[in-house]
Scaffold this motif. Structure first.
Motif, PDB file in Angstrom:
ATOM      1  N   LEU A   1       0.827  -1.200   0.000  1.00  0.00           N
ATOM      2  CA  LEU A   1       0.000   0.000   0.000  1.00  0.00           C
ATOM      3  C   LEU A   1       0.865   1.255   0.000  1.00  0.00           C
ATOM      4  O   LEU A   1       0.603   2.182  -0.760  1.00  0.00           O
ATOM      5  N   SER A   2       1.865   1.279   0.847  1.00  0.00           N
ATOM      6  CA  SER A   2       2.700   2.480   0.904  1.00  0.00           C
ATOM      7  C   SER A   2       4.044   2.112   1.497  1.00  0.00           C
ATOM      8  O   SER A   2       4.272   0.982   1.906  1.00  0.00           O
ATOM      9  N   MET A   3       4.926   3.097   1.529  1.00  0.00           N
ATOM     10  CA  MET A   3       6.277   2.898   2.046  1.00  0.00           C
ATOM     11  C   MET A   3       6.479   3.797   3.252  1.00  0.00           C
ATOM     12  O   MET A   3       6.124   4.965   3.229  1.00  0.00           O
TER      13      MET A   3
ATOM     14  N   ALA B   1       7.060   4.005  -3.467  1.00  0.00           N
ATOM     15  CA  ALA B   1       7.529   5.146  -2.681  1.00  0.00           C
ATOM     16  C   ALA B   1       7.147   6.476  -3.322  1.00  0.00           C
ATOM     17  O   ALA B   1       6.896   7.452  -2.621  1.00  0.00           O
ATOM     18  N   ILE B   2       7.123   6.536  -4.658  1.00  0.00           N
ATOM     19  CA  ILE B   2       6.821   7.826  -5.293  1.00  0.00           C
ATOM     20  C   ILE B   2       5.342   7.991  -5.591  1.00  0.00           C
ATOM     21  O   ILE B   2       4.958   8.985  -6.199  1.00  0.00           O
ATOM     22  N   ARG B   3       4.522   7.062  -5.141  1.00  0.00           N
ATOM     23  CA  ARG B   3       3.093   7.159  -5.458  1.00  0.00           C
ATOM     24  C   ARG B   3       2.449   8.443  -4.938  1.00  0.00           C
ATOM     25  O   ARG B   3       1.648   9.048  -5.644  1.00  0.00           O
ATOM     26  N   PRO B   4       2.783   8.903  -3.714  1.00  0.00           N
ATOM     27  CA  PRO B   4       2.174  10.171  -3.267  1.00  0.00           C
ATOM     28  C   PRO B   4       2.592  11.359  -4.117  1.00  0.00           C
ATOM     29  O   PRO B   4       1.876  12.347  -4.186  1.00  0.00           O
ATOM     30  N   LEU B   5       3.774  11.275  -4.759  1.00  0.00           N
ATOM     31  CA  LEU B   5       4.270  12.424  -5.515  1.00  0.00           C
ATOM     32  C   LEU B   5       3.945  12.318  -6.994  1.00  0.00           C
ATOM     33  O   LEU B   5       4.346  13.178  -7.773  1.00  0.00           O
TER      34      LEU B   5
ATOM     35  N   VAL C   1      -0.522  18.040  -5.971  1.00  0.00           N
ATOM     36  CA  VAL C   1      -0.586  18.031  -4.510  1.00  0.00           C
ATOM     37  C   VAL C   1       0.647  18.677  -3.874  1.00  0.00           C
ATOM     38  O   VAL C   1       0.513  19.557  -3.016  1.00  0.00           O
ATOM     39  N   PRO C   2       1.882  18.305  -4.298  1.00  0.00           N
ATOM     40  CA  PRO C   2       3.047  18.990  -3.700  1.00  0.00           C
ATOM     41  C   PRO C   2       3.071  20.473  -3.982  1.00  0.00           C
ATOM     42  O   PRO C   2       3.443  21.271  -3.109  1.00  0.00           O
TER      43      PRO C   2
ATOM     44  N   SER D   1       3.290   6.985   7.457  1.00  0.00           N
ATOM     45  CA  SER D   1       3.450   7.019   6.007  1.00  0.00           C
ATOM     46  C   SER D   1       2.188   7.516   5.334  1.00  0.00           C
ATOM     47  O   SER D   1       1.137   7.653   5.963  1.00  0.00           O
ATOM     48  N   ILE D   2       2.325   7.822   4.044  1.00  0.00           N
ATOM     49  CA  ILE D   2       1.218   8.306   3.223  1.00  0.00           C
ATOM     50  C   ILE D   2       0.853   7.206   2.238  1.00  0.00           C
ATOM     51  O   ILE D   2       1.724   6.693   1.538  1.00  0.00           O
ATOM     52  N   ALA D   3      -0.410   6.832   2.202  1.00  0.00           N
ATOM     53  CA  ALA D   3      -0.892   5.880   1.211  1.00  0.00           C
ATOM     54  C   ALA D   3      -1.797   6.624   0.240  1.00  0.00           C
ATOM     55  O   ALA D   3      -2.464   7.581   0.617  1.00  0.00           O
ATOM     56  N   VAL D   4      -1.797   6.175  -1.000  1.00  0.00           N
ATOM     57  CA  VAL D   4      -2.599   6.840  -2.020  1.00  0.00           C
ATOM     58  C   VAL D   4      -3.650   5.863  -2.519  1.00  0.00           C
ATOM     59  O   VAL D   4      -3.325   4.741  -2.912  1.00  0.00           O
TER      60      VAL D   4
ATOM     61  N   TRP E   1      -5.230  10.992  -0.530  1.00  0.00           N
ATOM     62  CA  TRP E   1      -4.173  10.577   0.392  1.00  0.00           C
ATOM     63  C   TRP E   1      -4.790  10.043   1.676  1.00  0.00           C
ATOM     64  O   TRP E   1      -5.799  10.557   2.158  1.00  0.00           O
TER      65      TRP E   1
ATOM     66  N   MET F   1       3.841  16.469   3.511  1.00  0.00           N
ATOM     67  CA  MET F   1       4.858  16.404   2.464  1.00  0.00           C
ATOM     68  C   MET F   1       6.144  15.783   2.973  1.00  0.00           C
ATOM     69  O   MET F   1       6.823  15.054   2.260  1.00  0.00           O
TER      70      MET F   1
ATOM     71  N   ALA G   1       5.696  12.181   2.810  1.00  0.00           N
ATOM     72  CA  ALA G   1       5.631  11.672   1.435  1.00  0.00           C
ATOM     73  C   ALA G   1       7.017  11.577   0.798  1.00  0.00           C
ATOM     74  O   ALA G   1       7.290  10.645   0.049  1.00  0.00           O
TER      75      ALA G   1
ATOM     76  N   PRO H   1      10.796   8.567   2.109  1.00  0.00           N
ATOM     77  CA  PRO H   1      11.483   7.419   1.526  1.00  0.00           C
ATOM     78  C   PRO H   1      12.522   7.817   0.488  1.00  0.00           C
ATOM     79  O   PRO H   1      13.575   7.190   0.386  1.00  0.00           O
ATOM     80  N   LEU H   2      12.234   8.862  -0.280  1.00  0.00           N
ATOM     81  CA  LEU H   2      13.167   9.245  -1.332  1.00  0.00           C
ATOM     82  C   LEU H   2      14.345  10.030  -0.787  1.00  0.00           C
ATOM     83  O   LEU H   2      15.376  10.148  -1.441  1.00  0.00           O
TER      84      LEU H   2
END
Lengths: 146, 136
Positions: free
Chosen positions: A89-91, A129-133, A138-139, B80-83, B89, B116, B119, B122-123
């Motif tokens: 689902l998410s990271m 990991a980049i799914r929210p972005l 949104v950002p 964490s953020i799930a989409v 979100w 943010m 989000a 992780p990166l």
């Protein structure tokens, strides 16, 4: 009654490199509740060996990151009757920089977290990991709100 | 949530606006267990709030494994953020005492900086170099 995990993982102590080795868990991976050394992925039918680089508690497929809902409260208790497929689902990131995959069960909506393994598909991990972005509006909206 | 499928995606479906909130619900508040902010129970769009809009921390009230109220009542930190498929979100919370995970929809007035930060976290600390993905 919610229980505190006895093996309260090593994310409370120290930085990367100074963590103690993960505890061994006797988890029954074979069919019919017997001990095995591999499991078959519910998503892509890959035979996955339990020995993984970087983690002692592998619970998801390194290729498609799918998992199976077998644990109830404590990881490894094999107490759930759901046995639904769990997809990534998410990271999430621990304080020491370890990535954790959050799985959600497609059948009952239960969530679980597991550390990534060294041989997990890097492209699949980064896509999660980049799914929210992925939606760039949104950002931008968030930065404008600051 | 429908009656016949009580468990299906009860953690992932965003709770919609309450149809006709009673005056008591419209004015009710709760206090954040972390920062002490007094928060209105209903968000700006009329839906139930379950985390503080300032620090995004929540409280472990509902037991998701067996259903019903939980007697843990500890603080839950956002991890964490799930989409969702429709692009909404969700914030994933983890209980600091019993490590239970829940997810709840993001509210319109939630702290955008913390959202943010989670989000991009992780990166910011990738376990492998991300340069190779630039060629794909």
């Amino acid at each position: 009654m919610p229980r505190k995990k006895k093996s309260d993982d090593n994310h409370r102590h120290g930085r990367r490199g100074s963590t103690r080795p993960q505890r061994h868990k006797d988890v029954l991976h074979g069919r019919g509740g017997e001990a095995g050394d591999a499991f078959r992925c519910v998503g892509c039918r890959l035979d996955v060996p339990l020995a993984a680089p970087g983690t002692a508690h592998r619970n998801h497929c390194p290729n498609c990151l799918a998992s199976l809902h077998v644990d109830r409260r404590v990881p490894g208790d094999r107490d759930s009757a759901c046995r639904g497929r769990m997809t990534a689902l998410s990271m999430s990131v621990r304080e020491d920089g370890e990535w954790m995959i959050i799985h959600s069960c497609l059948s009952c909506g239960e969530l679980s977290a597991n550390r990534i393994a060294g041989d997990d598909n890097a492209l699949a991990l980064v896509r999660i990991a980049i799914r929210p972005l992925a939606d760039s509006s949104v950002p931008v909206r968030a930065l404008l709100a600051l | 949530m429908s009656i016949d499928k009580p468990n299906l995606h009860h953690r992932l479906s965003p709770t919609g606006p309450v149809a006709d909130p009673s005056p008591a619900l419209r004015t009710s508040t709760f206090t954040c267990v972390r920062c002490g902010l007094t928060v209105a129970t209903l968000g700006p769009d009329g839906s139930h709030r379950n985390h503080c809009p300032s620090c995004l921390h929540s409280q472990h009230i509902h037991d998701h494994v067996e259903g019903g109220p939980s007697d843990c009542r500890s603080r839950m930190t956002p991890i964490s953020i799930a989409v969702l498929r429709n692009g909404d979100w969700m914030v994933v919370h983890r209980c600091t005492r019993c490590d239970e995970l829940t997810s709840s929809p993001v509210c319109a007035d939630d702290n955008q900086l913390i959202l943010m930060r989670m989000a991009v976290r992780p990166l910011a600390q990738p376990p492998f170099p991300l340069e190779v993905f630039g060629d794909m």
